[in-house]
Design a protein around this motif. Structure first.
Motif, PDB file in Angstrom:
ATOM      1  N   THR A   1       2.585  -0.176  -2.856  1.00  0.00           N
ATOM      2  CA  THR A   1       1.940   0.947  -2.198  1.00  0.00           C
ATOM      3  C   THR A   1       0.676   0.444  -1.514  1.00  0.00           C
ATOM      4  O   THR A   1       0.341  -0.745  -1.580  1.00  0.00           O
TER       5      THR A   1
ATOM      6  N   ARG B   1       6.427   6.611   5.898  1.00  0.00           N
ATOM      7  CA  ARG B   1       5.162   7.240   5.556  1.00  0.00           C
ATOM      8  C   ARG B   1       4.045   6.875   6.525  1.00  0.00           C
ATOM      9  O   ARG B   1       2.925   7.357   6.375  1.00  0.00           O
TER      10      ARG B   1
ATOM     11  N   ARG C   1       6.317   2.460  -0.694  1.00  0.00           N
ATOM     12  CA  ARG C   1       5.365   3.570  -0.694  1.00  0.00           C
ATOM     13  C   ARG C   1       4.125   3.260   0.125  1.00  0.00           C
ATOM     14  O   ARG C   1       3.067   3.855  -0.058  1.00  0.00           O
TER      15      ARG C   1
END
Length: 1475
Positions: A397, A440, A418
């Motif tokens: 992430t 994302r 992520r």
């Protein structure tokens, strides 16, 4: 300039010296490279004072003058064969000293006359150094000459990148060669030619065509560096390197290598190992503790292990174990801070990427598909040299803003992670070439307009926005994927001059882009285009001819593209042009081919998707303009507004290459695999495409298929989807179904929304249809509750029903029932009472159903009652309680009763009508199985005989002759056994004359078995009695488990019962039940069983009148054999069945066991006769016989009372044992001992003490009213080697006084036993009762213990009485355990073995009681077998002091006169033992 770009793009080898490293400015480029090349590796050995010359004439000393003409000539020919490009090629203007020869394409070094180093410089490198010449010379093809082998002193040969041809076998003579570098040359041959080069230190055959086995390297023990990268024809095993301990660099990637990497354990100096794309195996842990290693590459190899090895490799810079089975935590990489390249793709590593935080030199990091890797990408803020980062499919992430400091970043793959952030960060990554970002990410795509090096961008994120014109300034962009991204703009931006040559893949589905489809003709290298769900519009035109030659995929689904042009353009496009359609394909017609290529349309297209596009044209037009596409495999056009006909692609009438053609065969007949035209208006199919695998024509309003076309499709297993399509002509479909070409499925499915009909489907999965629109008359029928034909169905009126199908009318409900309209079955008609049931004997549908009680209930008194309460089997409808079948295991007491009772075991066999036919009860309505009758089916039918409460069918062929033959055979066998026994007895008697000791042994065994066999007989008879507990006790279940026989009916029980010698057993063997009335035979045998033993006793009494005492002897022996059987039969006569098999009270229905037709409360002549017999026998067995035995007890008591007047004492003086008699002062009725009486008593006392205290041979002498026993041979009780269990126990207590006291008491008891026997022998002439019972009295240690006979008889009567009671188990255990304890405590028998065996037998009877009660067959059978095993064990030690005393006394009786005269008699006092 283009050549410079190419050369710069080629990765120079990192294994050896770099050709472009910096050289000092004061040294010419070429000379510097040569010197650097020579000094880069470890210099070969030079002797001091020797000269070394370079091609430039530069020397390091003075060279000796030597005649070198031969060496010069060989070198000249070698250089000519290697095709150098200067004056040496023609051999002109060559200096006399060959060591001073100059050349732009070679370097050489000499040592004396010998050439020790030769390096060829590739053309590209030479021109890069010196510049490309203005005039290009024609390059010759260099060949490695065979004469190079004559350069015997050659130690170093470098042909790297030199395009020389030849076989390396010519190098075989160069045995002094130390360095051989032929990387990327064109040499071939087997490397086995190099096997004799034992001085080899460096071997580089990278990217060559050499072959052979690496076994050739086994002798090269000096090897330090081996490079076989991409030498794909070389094979071998790592075992060939086992002896190469000096290896430093081992590069064998892309070869056919196998073996275990543990071989490298013996290579301490190894620094680089590259075995990628090989078949090696092993654990990488072998490299642990080798700090010199800095390069590890096992990509796609079969290695495994933990990456913790990096902890011991601080100098590691390259670590690649991609696609292996390695595992471990990333934290171990922290031990190698100098790592530059890490690839752990598709491994099992885990951990946090924070370990890379301090690796400032990290350039490549690939962790694809490592799902256990996590962490925050902020760690890459401190990796400024990072060029390639792959984290796809990991759990990392973080914000991508961390890459603002990585200006060298070239490739970034973070999709399916992520990771998030604003793509604005890529403004600082000017070197970015390939980006695969997560969904994302967000931001404006305008940021990419500054990335001039961008080639690939995958950004499928709904959070990005902007105009696609940002990519107009990306000159080398090849692939752009913005799927589902809300970007906008006109695709015209990709027409920019700088982008036209590069764009190859463009994916913009479900975006907001717009533009004319015409724009894509300006992208000449485009491969894939996806515009699904966009605002793209337009159609194709003739301008598309000759364009888009590489286009493979064109997906326009749900866009505004009409695809088909106007009529004018359409006519032009229908003229087909293709170079693949030329009839003549001879060479030399390049101009014609170019002309055709300029007019081709979609020459490489394989997938066309125009589904949900407003095409609105005919399919003939669409397929005609595509007919020349030789690679088109899929046409996907559902819901495109197409109409018309699917033509026969093999007989098209079109214009091909400017010439009209009739019956032209389109290339689509071989290329088209999938055709989807669902939700259109196709009306006719001339022929399905020949090569297609799937044709989808769903939801066509009316479709006609050319006759025979559907059959061809089915036979070649073509997937055709006609769901929702109505066939205009159904004749072929019906014919295919009737002929079995199409198979109908087994199950129906409901039709349309009205559900008025149901249809079968097709079992052929390749043909998908809607049955009601395909062939309704064949596949469909009205649903239940409807009537009609096919899909034309009408609802049934009230009080009627229909099962469905093509019924012409509905059936009326049964009488006394009603139903609503649309009733689907007679079962749904509601009865006024009960429910609907189906008759089995009905002849028509109208008579098949009626109202009655449902399953599980029966009609009783006008109501439906639960059959479970009555134990009836009401598995059918409409049954009455009086005629319903009893359930298995249950039966009626009397005919016509509604209630049933549980049968006696085996109830499933006795009461089971499973094999009977019909609904009504056979056999008088009782519910008995075949062969059984009477209340609860306890009696047998005529023609059947009862064998242990089971009825068996009589053998009709068995006659009196056969029965007599069986009995005669049995009698003959018994007579034969007896005759054989007498013969062997005579033989033994004759042999005993010569073997006196054998006579004693046989006598002891005879005495032992004569005592124990009667005990075993009584035990077997009582075991058969307690077997009745299996039928009367109900623990857990009253029956054994299914598949197992009842314990009381086990095969061994019937044989043991025969030992009771009852009349029942005799009549079973004679099969009298089958010869006469079975019931009368069973009644007669039951009445005779208790009376026959009594009759035998009466006969014995009569015999006693004529033969004194002989009748009493036979009477007592008869009691021993027949008492238990007679008492058991007596109890059977008087017993009644008061409860059924489950314990339920029968009340007034209780009946006699012996005669089931007689009720227990019934009174008639037969009942009175049976009771009279039973009670008479019961009084005899329970009272009269025990009183007779008590009479014997009292008789012996009074007769022997006067003989108990003296006792014996013994004294051991060390040499002799002296025994004296002592008169008891208070003895009443004492006899005066004198004469023979005194002698017998004194001899009995002496024998008693000898049997207990002495073992061996002794001499007995009587003198002065005492008996003197002197040892001749043997030992006394103080040092005997053997002792019984009691003596051993007392000896262990270390109390000699107590043991001597016990021995004295035993001797007194034996003396008393012998004295009583003498007294009885003295009185037998006076009292016949004592004379007749002598053999019974002599079985006991003391005659007063004869009361045990009375107890045994009473115990037998008790067991017979209790086994049929509810508390039978408890009472049987109490009786048997009490008897076992009593016998053990009293020890009544003269033989100790008989005492032990009797006590053990009663313990076994207790175990058998438990086994029969709980149906544990193994326990009851073990209880039967154990006493026999104990008896066999006792036979090994058959003798005892009591038996020894009896034998000695019998031996001395004839010698009493001699003893009275003072004579000495020698005796043997040894016990018989077989062990």
């Amino acid at each position: 300039m283009w050549l410079c770009w190419v050369l710069l793009a080629v990765p120079l080898s990192a294994e050896r010296s770099q050709l472009f490293e910096e050289v000092p400015e004061d040294v010419p480029l070429r000379q510097g490279l040569v010197q650097h090349s020579l000094h880069e590796e470890e210099p070969f050995a030079r002797d001091k004072g020797q000269a070394v010359s370079f091609r430039s004439g530069f020397t390091l000393g003075q060279r000796r003058e030597v005649n070198c003409s031969h060496e010069k000539e060989v070198l000249k020919q070698v250089l000519q064969s290697l095709a150098t490009i200067n004056e040496t090629r023609n051999g002109e203007n060559l200096a006399e000293d060959h060591c001073t020869w100059k050349g732009d394409d070679f370097n050489l070094t000499c040592q004396g006359c010998e050439v020790i180093s030769l390096e060829m410089i590739p053309v590209a490198i030479r021109f890069l150094r010196q510049g490309w010449p203005k005039r290009r010379r024609k390059l010759l093809k260099p060949v490695l000459p065979p004469m190079i082998g004559q350069l015997k002193g050659l130690q170093e040969l470098k042909l790297r990148w030199y395009k020389v041809r030849g076989d390396i076998s010519v190098l075989a003579p160069l045995v002094r060669l130390r360095k051989l570098d032929i990387q990327k040359s064109w040499l071939t041959g087997d490397i086995s030619a190099l096997s004799n080069m034992t001085r080899m230190e460096l071997l580089d055959v990278t990217e060559t065509q050499v072959s052979g086995s690496m076994q050739a390297l086994v002798k090269m023990t000096q090897l330090r560096d081996v490079y076989f990268r991409k030498a794909k024809q070389v094979e071998g095993s790592l075992d060939h390197f086992r002896g190469l301990s000096k290896l430093q660099e081992l590069v064998l990637c892309h070869t056919q290598l196998s073996g275990d990497i543990k071989v490298t354990k013996n290579m301490p100096d190894l620094s680089k190992i590259d075995l990628a794309f090989t078949d090696v195996v092993g654990d990488i842990g072998v490299f642990k503790g080798k700090p010199k290693i800095n390069f590890i590459n096992f990509r796609s190899a079969f290695v495994h292990g933990n990456i913790e090895i990096v902890d011991s490799l601080p100098g590691l810079t390259h670590f690649d174990v991609c696609l292996t089975h390695c595992e471990g935590d990333l934290r171990h990489l922290k031990a190698a801070p100098g790592l530059r390249y890490v690839d752990l793709t598709s491994t099992s590593v885990s951990g946090d990427i924070a370990v890379f935080k301090d690796m400032k030199g990290l350039e490549y990091l690939l962790l694809f598909r490592d799902e256990m890797v996590s962490g925050d990408i902020r760690v890459f803020e401190n990796t400024p040299r990072l060029k390639k980062l792959g984290l796809r499919l990991t759990n990392v992430t973080g914000d991508i803003k961390v890459f603002r400091h990585t200006s060298l970043l070239d490739k970034l793959h973070v999709r399916n992670t992520r990771v998030f952030g604003d793509i604005k960060v890529f403004e600082a990554t000017s070197m970015l070439n390939n980006a695969d970002l997560t969904d994302r990410c967000s931001g404006d795509i305008q940021v990419f307009q500054t990335l001039r090096r961008l080639e690939k961008l995958v950004l499928m994120s709904p959070k990005v926005y902007g105009d696609i014109k940002a990519f107009a300034k990306c000159p080398i962009l090849e692939e752009l994927d913005l799927t589902d991204a809300p970007v906008a703009g006109d695709i015209m931006v990709f027409n920019a001059q700088k982008m036209k040559p590069s764009l190859r893949k463009l994916y913009l589905p479900r975006t907001k882009v717009t533009g004319d489809l015409q724009n894509i003709i300006h992208w000449p290298k485009i491969l894939d285009v996806e515009f699904m769900g966009t605002e793209i519009y337009g159609s194709i035109s003739q301008a598309w001819r000759g364009k888009l030659r590489e286009l493979r995929t064109l997906k326009l689904s749900a866009s505004k593209v009409t695809f088909l042009p106007n009529k004018t353009e359409l006519l032009g496009l229908k003229e087909l042009w293709s170079r693949h359609l030329r009839k003549s394909k001879k060479s030399g017609k390049r101009a014609e081919e170019n002309r055709l290529m300029a007019r081709e349309l979609f020459p490489s297209l394989s997938v066309l998707d125009i589904s949900r596009c407003p095409v609105n044209g005919t399919f003939e037009d669409l397929i005609t303009i595509l007919a020349s596409c030789v690679h088109l495999a899929s046409i996907i056009a559902p819901d495109a507004g197409l109409r018309g006909t699917i033509p026969n692609l093999a007989t098209m009438e079109v214009t091909v290459n400017g010439k009209p053609s009739v019956l032209w065969r389109s290339p689509l007949t071989t290329s088209l695999q999938t055709l989807d035209l669902s939700n259109n208006n196709i009306s006719f199919v001339e022929r399905f495409p020949d090569s297609s695998q799937a044709v989808i024509l769903m939801n066509q309003p009316s479709l006609k298929i050319q006759p025979g076309g559907l059959k061809r499709a089915v036979l070649r297993d073509l997937y055709v989807d006609l769901r929702g399509t109505k066939l205009a002509d159904r004749r072929e479909a019906s014919w295919l179904l009737s002929e079995g070409v199409l198979e109908i499925s087994r199950h129906r499915s409901m039709g349309e929304a009205s559900k008025s009909f149901s249809c079968y489907g097709l079992a052929n999965t390749a043909l998908q249809v809607t049955s009601s629109r395909f062939a309704p008359d064949v596949l469909c029928a009205c649903a239940a509750g409807w009537y009609g034909r096919g899909v034309d169905c009408r609802l049934c009126p009230p009080n009627t029903y229909s099962h469905g199908g093509n019924a012409t009318e509905c059936m009326p409900c049964p009488d006394n029932s009603t139903s609503p309209e649309g009733t689907t079955s007679a079962k749904h008609c509601e009865c006024h009472y009960g429910s609907i049931y189906r008759k089995t004997n009905a002849t028509s549908e109208r008579e098949r159903w009626a109202c009655g009680c449902q399953t599980g209930y029966a009609q009783k008194d006008g109501n439906c009652v639960d059959c479970g309460d009555l134990h009836l089997d009401c598995s059918a409808f409409g049954l009455d309680a009086e005629v319903a079948l009893p359930r298995p295991g249950f039966a009626r007491l009397r005919k016509g009763q509604t209630a049933t009772y549980e049968c006696m075991p085996p109830k499933e066999q006795r009461c089971n009508l499973a094999n009977q036919s019909g609904l009504h009860i056979p056999k008088g309505g009782l519910g008995c199985a075949e062969g059984y009758r009477g209340p609860l089916c306890v009696d047998c039918e005529d023609g059947w005989h009862m064998d242990r409460e089971i009825c068996l069918k009589c053998n009709s062929e068995r006659t009196w002759q056969e029965i007599l033959l069986v009995w005669a055979s049995g009698f003959a066998i018994v007579v034969g056994i007896l005759a054989g026994a007498m013969y062997f007895r005579r033989q033994i008697a004759e042999s005993l004359v010569a073997q006196p000791h054998a006579e004693g042994t046989v006598g002891v065994l005879t005495q032992h078995f004569s005592t124990t066999l009667p005990v075993l007989l009584v035990m077997c008879q009582l075991w058969a009695v307690v077997a009745g507990l299996a039928r009367t006790q109900h623990f857990e279940t009253s029956e054994p488990e299914a598949g197992h026989a009842d314990d009381a009916d086990g095969w061994e029980v019937q044989y043991v019962e025969t030992l009771q010698l009852s009349v029942v057993a005799i009549q079973d063997s004679l099969n009298l039940q089958c010869l006469f009335d079975g019931a009368l035979v069973r009644l007669g045998s039951a009445l005779a069983s208790p009376l026959v033993p009594l009759l035998l006793l009466a006969l014995c009494a009569v015999l006693e009148l004529f033969a004194r005492s002989y009748g009493i002897v036979l009477c007592l022996q008869t009691l021993t054999v027949t008492f238990v059987g007679g008492a058991s039969s007596c109890a059977f006569i008087l017993s009644c069945h008061h409860a059924d098999g489950g314990g339920e009270d029968l009340g007034e229905g209780a009946f006699r066991k012996i005669f089931p037709t007689l009720l227990c409360n019934e009174s008639n002549t037969l009942v009175r006769y049976v009771d009279a017999v039973g009670w008479t026998a019961a009084l005899s067995y329970a009272i009269f016989i025990p009183l007779f035995l008590l009479r014997i007890f009292s008789k012996q008591h009074y007769a022997l009372r006067s003989g108990k007047s003296c006792a014996a004492t013994s004294e051991d003086n060390g040499r002799d044992l002296v025994v004296r008699l002592m008169n008891l002062r208070n003895a009443k009725d004492a006899l005066k001992l004198e004469g023979d009486m005194l002698t017998k008593r004194l001899v009995a006392a002496a024998v008693a003490h000898i049997s207990v205290l002495v073992a061996g041979r002794v001499v007995l002498k009587l003198e002065d009213e005492k008996a003197v026993v002197r040892m001749v041979e043997g030992k006394s009780h103080r040092d005997k080697g053997t002792a019984d269990a009691v003596e051993q126990y007392l000896g262990e207590l270390d109390e000699p006084g107590l043991m001597f006291h016990m021995e004295t008491l035993r001797a007194q008891t034996i003396m008393q036993m012998l004295t009583e026997r003498c007294r009885i022998q003295e009185l037998e002439s006076q009292d016949r009762l004592l004379a007749g019972s002598k053999h019974v009295l002599f079985q006991y240690a003391l005659c007063c213990h004869v009361w045990m006979e009375v107890v045994l008889k009473l115990v037998a009567v008790a067991l017979v009485s209790v086994v049929n009671s509810d508390e039978g188990l408890k009472l049987a255990l109490a009786v048997t355990l009490a008897m076992a304890a009593m016998v053990f405590a009293v020890q009544p028998y003269a033989q100790p073995q008989a005492n032990s065996l009797t006590s053990f037998c009663f313990l076994c009877l207790a175990g058998a009681s438990l086994g029969f009660s709980f149906h544990l067959s193994w326990l009851s059978r073990s209880a039967l077998l154990a006493p026999f095993l104990l008896c066999a064990k006792q036979a090994l030690w058959p003798d005892s002091p009591e038996a020894l005393a009896v034998r000695l006394f019998q031996e001395l009786e004839p010698k009493l006169a001699e003893l009275q005269q003072g004579a000495e008699v020698e005796l043997s006092a040894e016990k018989v033992s077989f062990l």
